[in-house]
Design an enzyme around this catalytic site. Sequence first.
Site, PDB file in Angstrom:
ATOM      1  N   GLU A 185      30.910  32.010  49.038  1.00 49.12           N
ATOM      2  CA  GLU A 185      32.249  32.565  49.247  1.00 49.12           C
ATOM      3  C   GLU A 185      32.532  32.667  50.737  1.00 49.12           C
ATOM      4  O   GLU A 185      33.668  32.489  51.181  1.00 49.12           O
ATOM      5  CB  GLU A 185      32.362  33.933  48.564  1.00 49.12           C
ATOM      6  CG  GLU A 185      32.349  33.868  47.037  1.00 49.12           C
ATOM      7  CD  GLU A 185      30.981  33.570  46.428  1.00 49.12           C
ATOM      8  OE1 GLU A 185      29.968  33.699  47.147  1.00 49.12           O
ATOM      9  OE2 GLU A 185      30.931  33.205  45.233  1.00 49.12           O
ATOM     10  N   ALA A 217      36.718  38.270  41.398  1.00 53.83           N
ATOM     11  CA  ALA A 217      36.914  39.165  42.547  1.00 53.83           C
ATOM     12  C   ALA A 217      35.595  39.845  42.918  1.00 53.83           C
ATOM     13  O   ALA A 217      35.336  40.120  44.091  1.00 53.83           O
ATOM     14  CB  ALA A 217      37.977  40.212  42.236  1.00 53.83           C
ATOM     15  N   ASP A 218      34.754  40.084  41.921  1.00 53.89           N
ATOM     16  CA  ASP A 218      33.447  40.708  42.135  1.00 53.89           C
ATOM     17  C   ASP A 218      32.577  39.900  43.103  1.00 53.89           C
ATOM     18  O   ASP A 218      31.587  40.422  43.606  1.00 53.89           O
ATOM     19  CB  ASP A 218      32.709  40.802  40.798  1.00 53.89           C
ATOM     20  CG  ASP A 218      33.603  41.261  39.664  1.00 53.89           C
ATOM     21  OD1 ASP A 218      33.301  42.275  39.059  1.00 53.89           O
ATOM     22  OD2 ASP A 218      34.633  40.593  39.375  1.00 53.89           O
ATOM     23  N   TYR A 219      32.930  38.646  43.307  1.00 52.83           N
ATOM     24  CA  TYR A 219      32.108  37.778  44.155  1.00 52.83           C
ATOM     25  C   TYR A 219      32.754  37.503  45.501  1.00 52.83           C
ATOM     26  O   TYR A 219      32.367  36.579  46.211  1.00 52.83           O
ATOM     27  CB  TYR A 219      31.809  36.459  43.425  1.00 52.83           C
ATOM     28  CG  TYR A 219      31.133  36.690  42.099  1.00 52.83           C
ATOM     29  CD1 TYR A 219      30.201  37.711  41.949  1.00 52.83           C
ATOM     30  CD2 TYR A 219      31.439  35.915  40.985  1.00 52.83           C
ATOM     31  CE1 TYR A 219      29.600  37.956  40.738  1.00 52.83           C
ATOM     32  CE2 TYR A 219      30.833  36.151  39.766  1.00 52.83           C
ATOM     33  CZ  TYR A 219      29.909  37.174  39.642  1.00 52.83           C
ATOM     34  OH  TYR A 219      29.311  37.414  38.436  1.00 52.83           O
ATOM     35  N   PRO A 255      30.590  38.345  49.642  1.00 51.47           N
ATOM     36  CA  PRO A 255      29.975  37.492  50.673  1.00 51.47           C
ATOM     37  C   PRO A 255      31.012  36.887  51.628  1.00 51.47           C
ATOM     38  O   PRO A 255      30.676  36.493  52.741  1.00 51.47           O
ATOM     39  CB  PRO A 255      29.274  36.390  49.859  1.00 51.47           C
ATOM     40  CG  PRO A 255      29.057  36.986  48.507  1.00 51.47           C
ATOM     41  CD  PRO A 255      30.239  37.894  48.283  1.00 51.47           C
ATOM     42  N   HIS A 277      31.864  41.198  36.532  1.00 51.68           N
ATOM     43  CA  HIS A 277      32.987  40.316  36.186  1.00 51.68           C
ATOM     44  C   HIS A 277      34.215  41.153  35.829  1.00 51.68           C
ATOM     45  O   HIS A 277      35.035  40.742  35.024  1.00 51.68           O
ATOM     46  CB  HIS A 277      32.659  39.412  34.989  1.00 51.68           C
ATOM     47  CG  HIS A 277      31.496  38.508  35.198  1.00 51.68           C
ATOM     48  ND1 HIS A 277      30.201  38.898  34.975  1.00 51.68           N
ATOM     49  CD2 HIS A 277      31.430  37.222  35.628  1.00 51.68           C
ATOM     50  CE1 HIS A 277      29.377  37.897  35.238  1.00 51.68           C
ATOM     51  NE2 HIS A 277      30.082  36.873  35.636  1.00 51.68           N
TER      52      HIS A 277
END
Lengths: 413, 413, 332, 332
Positions: free
Chosen positions: D55, D79-81, D84, D124
Amino acid sequence: MTEANDRLPLSLTVPEPDVRPGGQPDFSHVRIPQAGEIRRPAIDEDPENMRDLAFGIIRVLDRDGNAVGPWAGSLSPEELRDGLRHMMTLRAYDARMLVAQRQGKTSFYMQHLGEEAVSCAFQRVLNKGDMNFPTYRQAGLLVAAGYPLVKMMCQVYSNDGDSARGRQLPVFYSSKENGFFSISGNLATQYVQAVGWAMASAIMRDTKIAAAWIGDGSTAESDFHAALVFASTYKAPVVLNIVNNQWAISTFQGIARGGSGTFAARGHGFGIPALRVDGNDYLAVHAAGAWAAERARRNLGPTVVEYVTYRAAGHSTSDDPSGYRPKQESEAWPLGDPILRLKGYLIAIGEWSEERHVQAEAEIADTVVRAQKEAEAIGTLQSGRRPSPKDMFEDVYAEMPPHLVEQRQQAGY
Amino acid sequence: MTEANDRLPLSLTVPEPDVRPGGQPDFSHVRIPQAGEIRRPAIDEDPENMRDLAFGIIRVLDRDGNAVGPWAGSLSPEELRDGLRHMMTLRAYDARMLVAQRQGKTSFYMQHLGEEAVSCAFQRVLNKGDMNFPTYRQAGLLVAAGYPLVKMMCQVYSNDGDSARGRQLPVFYSSKENGFFSISGNLATQYVQAVGWAMASAIMRDTKIAAAWIGDGSTAESDFHAALVFASTYKAPVVLNIVNNQWAISTFQGIARGGSGTFAARGHGFGIPALRVDGNDYLAVHAAGAWAAERARRNLGPTVVEYVTYRAAGHSTSDDPSGYRPKQESEAWPLGDPILRLKGYLIAIGEWSEERHVQAEAEIADTVVRAQKEAEAIGTLQSGRRPSPKDMFEDVYAEMPPHLVEQRQQAGY
Amino acid sequence: MIEAIQNAHDLAMGADERVVVMGQDVGYFGGVFRCTAGLQKKYGKTRCFDAPISELGIVGTAIGMAAYGLRPCVEIQFADYMYPGYDQIVSEAARLRYRSAGEFTCPLVIRMPTGGGIYGAQTHSQSPEALFTHVAGLKTVIPSNPADAKGLLLAAIEDPDPVIFLEPKRLYNGPFDGHHDRPVVPWKKHEAGEVSPDYYTVPLGKAATRREGSDLTILSYGTMVHVALAAVEELGVDAEVIDLRTLIPLDKPAIVESVRKTGRCLIVHEATLTSGYGAELAAVVQRECFYHLEAPIERVAGWDTPYPHAGEWDYFPGPNRVAAAIKAVMEA
Amino acid sequence: MIEAIQNAHDLAMGADERVVVMGQDVGYFGGVFRCTAGLQKKYGKTRCFDAPISELGIVGTAIGMAAYGLRPCVEIQFADYMYPGYDQIVSEAARLRYRSAGEFTCPLVIRMPTGGGIYGAQTHSQSPEALFTHVAGLKTVIPSNPADAKGLLLAAIEDPDPVIFLEPKRLYNGPFDGHHDRPVVPWKKHEAGEVSPDYYTVPLGKAATRREGSDLTILSYGTMVHVALAAVEELGVDAEVIDLRTLIPLDKPAIVESVRKTGRCLIVHEATLTSGYGAELAAVVQRECFYHLEAPIERVAGWDTPYPHAGEWDYFPGPNRVAAAIKAVMEA
Ligand SMILES: Cc1ncc(C[n+]2csc(CCOP(=O)(O)OP(=O)(O)O)c2C)c(N)n1
Ligand SMILES: Cc1ncc(C[n+]2csc(CCOP(=O)(O)OP(=O)(O)O)c2C)c(N)n1
Ligand SMILES: [Mg+2]
Ligand SMILES: [Mg+2]
């Protein structure tokens, strides 16, 4: 500065897999060394003198069912039969859980089909007290450690028997006792944590080592780099495993790998020795893993190990791979099926037979079914005994702070 | 799993520099190849066939003031005199600004002492339209591009002449026109942006290339990894420069580098060709930079270039290096002073003289002083014409949203 | 305050061999702000050592160490540089106990200098506390004086969960009332500058009332406590000034009691206004004290812009802005 | 809503060759949620392509592309990811225009599916909007229906500044009123499911009133707009329901006008309560509408815990919790 209008226009390279749905899979250009071909360096070999090992594929089992070469011989027939049983158990377990998910007994599932050897064999190189920092695709570490299938299923069902209180996505197991660190949904984060855990062992002058796990696609994440920087700097006693199963959801490994021939080569940028192994060869995985673990235990520092394998099934139950790769690709994959290969070898050396195999299959199926019944007697995601909503507010902190007590009351508990 | 109590305890390695204050600097173990010794591969050489170049040091100027070997000859005497002038200007500029900071005319300053050749020479391999993504220690890129010293000083003084409206820390210049991307205080972030910029040029089928810059210490950051992953995957037309000046504030390069012999080696993990260059040799920097830029322009993709140099001064005006390294270390540094070396060469080939040098020094001092007067006539951080507080609310967005209009009014503007 | 923080480290490392210190420049050199000076010499280089410039790596390895059973106390050189480690903080440190139902835990302290006032411009001045207070599983602490800094840091190191420990860097060398043009006052001239040499803790989750008063309640923390106190004295208003000290968990009873008493509330912080922690405080106060409030709650905060270099004192919410807001609250 | 988002991409790429799309699995496959289906085929693989799982790299390279003059529109898979990539978003995209005084700019859209309701558990399901709204220099958008999704996305791509575009994934396949046990309603049965095939924009910074009413004002966005509407209908209360659509810049006039009219206010979001965007809304409303408010402002939000898997519906702030809060506001 001068003008450069005389230059040809640049263009962007976007790597593509060789075939897409509709095409004919062809792996003939993938160079696969013969079993026994790759040398086995001394445990304390200087990384600079073993660069070649990141570009070959260490293989022990040849096509005729013989175990050959310098990496052979790390396991007894007894141990190999255990290994076969672990892989068969994992496959049977996966199959049942897949069906359970389709039946709506849980929300989601991820299989290991074709990759069973990697986690099942690696677990056997660890000692009690060592710690894996796995991804969601290494349940074989638990199976091979003897962790009860019922407990795994309770996790998958998020039922009241789940030791993590139904909080995590299915397959996100955790077992400190069995050296299996709590799984994160955020890819790669565990990789650098494994290095820290290993550093802690060294700081405490302990003897425990760590094993970090990551998928081919996830090596692109930042945590991978941090892990290599820290492991290389502090010579952390950690095995840095990379499971290259060719795919990251719909994205082939070439996108993450870029211009380097292999993922193992990443180690070279850090002076970390790197092995590349046939991930579908139980004996090779074990031998390479044992070599790397031994390096860690002798305080020689980290080793990168790339396991070359193939994700034969969809990424998860949410994925249908026929949208991005030919259906026959899995069968065309040249490294074969890990279970069939080990089975063939055991039969070849007279330590196994078709009959025993059929019998073992039946026994394992029975074990899995019994475990499933036991787990379902507790409950599934949608029915039976489920964790109390009250539990939702526990373990955010060791002690529940006032605002969470208040919210729990608001929720009616 | 078996118990492993028979193992010797592990221990943590924490790399240390060879000497600390009080010790005697000794660089005799640092292997420095002879000038001319390192080969010059073809521009389109396969990265796998030029691994050795990441472990040597490309040098052109020998100790006797000759330019030798396959990397020599990329510049005319005229160009070299320009280069000398740029480096001298940068050093004179640094000296003045350092004093200005001590006088309280600004809050902070960072010098290039000993590293002038890197940025000054590299700028000369770029074309108009190319873009540098520099760190705070590459002002030579601006000087060599002919960016006005007055504008640089206005930035350092955060006065009303600063084109960035006094918003940035001193030395955080920006000049699109001169191919100098706006400096960030967050280390390494620019490295991956450079790759994106280069990808954009390729996507648009343009001819521009990018140059990314990073310090030895900052290669540990995540952005470095992302940059290499993306550059390697999409074959971005970018030169990935690493300035290894041996120190990251008080931390010696061994902490970031870990077990790899060099920073250039990082490229090998990605199949990116890597050069390692004498950063105090103007001719070598230029030749290596030109080679890498040419690769990018021919759409052959990225190149990693490590410049071996030494940060002779403190990290910044907030730093006193005598706390962590011997005072004499700088003098003991075996690659010498880039200005003296180029000067010696020009004199040796009859294109320069001590007299001309003294005269040039005086001229440059004069130029710098005049620029400083001009800048100070506008103002310094604490006096004179400063950017209006009203400006503070501009450029957060292209168009000021209502909440900022309100806040500006609250602030009285 | 630097000595107090250094001393807290020293005592913690002396008391518990599981305490290890890691960060950029914290080893031989003792930290760019000297908060870890002498620790490597005293406890050896495997207990206090320099880290590569990777905030991700620092936090990520520290999580692994904490899971192992150590008690890492790590330094991020400036709060502005915590972002590369933010994923590990939010997705990992904060969630480990929860997701493993207590099987793995993360007793970890992440220290970072915060706030402006030293001409550090936008990347050496940020106050990112709201980015931590929104994350379940983290505790967030910010002392305003040496005595608290020591006691809170020792409490944070003892705490079984991850604690974000923000150190207002403008307070390192003395209290600061926001009058940047006046001479710097050293801590030794300030009562809270006296720090007991003993091991003691200041409990997390307890606010301190810095001044009692009846006209209005000012909620603040870190540097701004001193600025608020200065503004109060200058205006001669009888304000109650509460120093939150811990943002999560919040000492709600102390706040509610005070505002119910005074009927007026001003919130002061240095972080940007929008979605700052002051918003949460305002939301809580208006709900809990609605029937006692005689005026709208006001917030004084950093403007919603990056922190500018030249305009540092136009940006910093100094005593004048605080005084104006006090007047607004009192006159509403 | 997926088709609307896909269509917005298609129109933007057709209209402007500077628009490029990048993200994990967005190329050949068309995205795990199919929001970029067919784009690679139509516009070629240098305009829509798969990115490595970084990301940071996705956002970082996109910033470079935007600075070059392209208009990247990138996808973060969940969005949880985004964490980074958070440093690049906060420290770089948000600040580039400011720090270079407009010399370099960053016209960049970062799309990400947000919110729960699909048994995605803690990684998620997150709603991290408050982590963006606190950052000066970002705009934050969150549509609640296909027509808005398309118009807002086209406006975001046209916008000269970085825009965070949150897509409530539970709305991808139909409106969702929070009654998870009832049959799923597809968008085509919903009025806002009708999307014009033309190129049009919905301006950033303008809220939409989904229901007019006089008893109280409900402020919400994304999935929770539908939940709030359901609760209102079920209770039979005459609420005004405002769908914010853009969180930054906020349509303050619309909010203030409504609350001054109704005198009561409830804020509903799915993100965790503490330091959520609801806090900012409460702080603004209490200040601007103090003399019109007849009851404390209430917030209904996700609990301050990670999003659990089995307990998804105990966590999700469904119509019952909203109804209870409406009652609390009305009866106060
Ligand atoms: C930080 C982050 N980004 C994206 C995702 C979404 N995601 C889940 S699995 C996956 C692919 C991982 O591929 P690989 O690392 O090769 O592992 P494999 O599934 O093949 O074992 C992606 C992109 C995620 N979980 N976390
Ligand atoms: C993300 C981030 N972390 C930490 C810092 C603090 N810091 C500023 S310069 C520096 C050292 C950088 O060393 P190096 O990369 O070698 O560059 P050099 O100063 O030697 O040119 C550090 C740690 C920062 N600016 N950004
Ligand atoms: Mg994979
Ligand atoms: Mg350096």
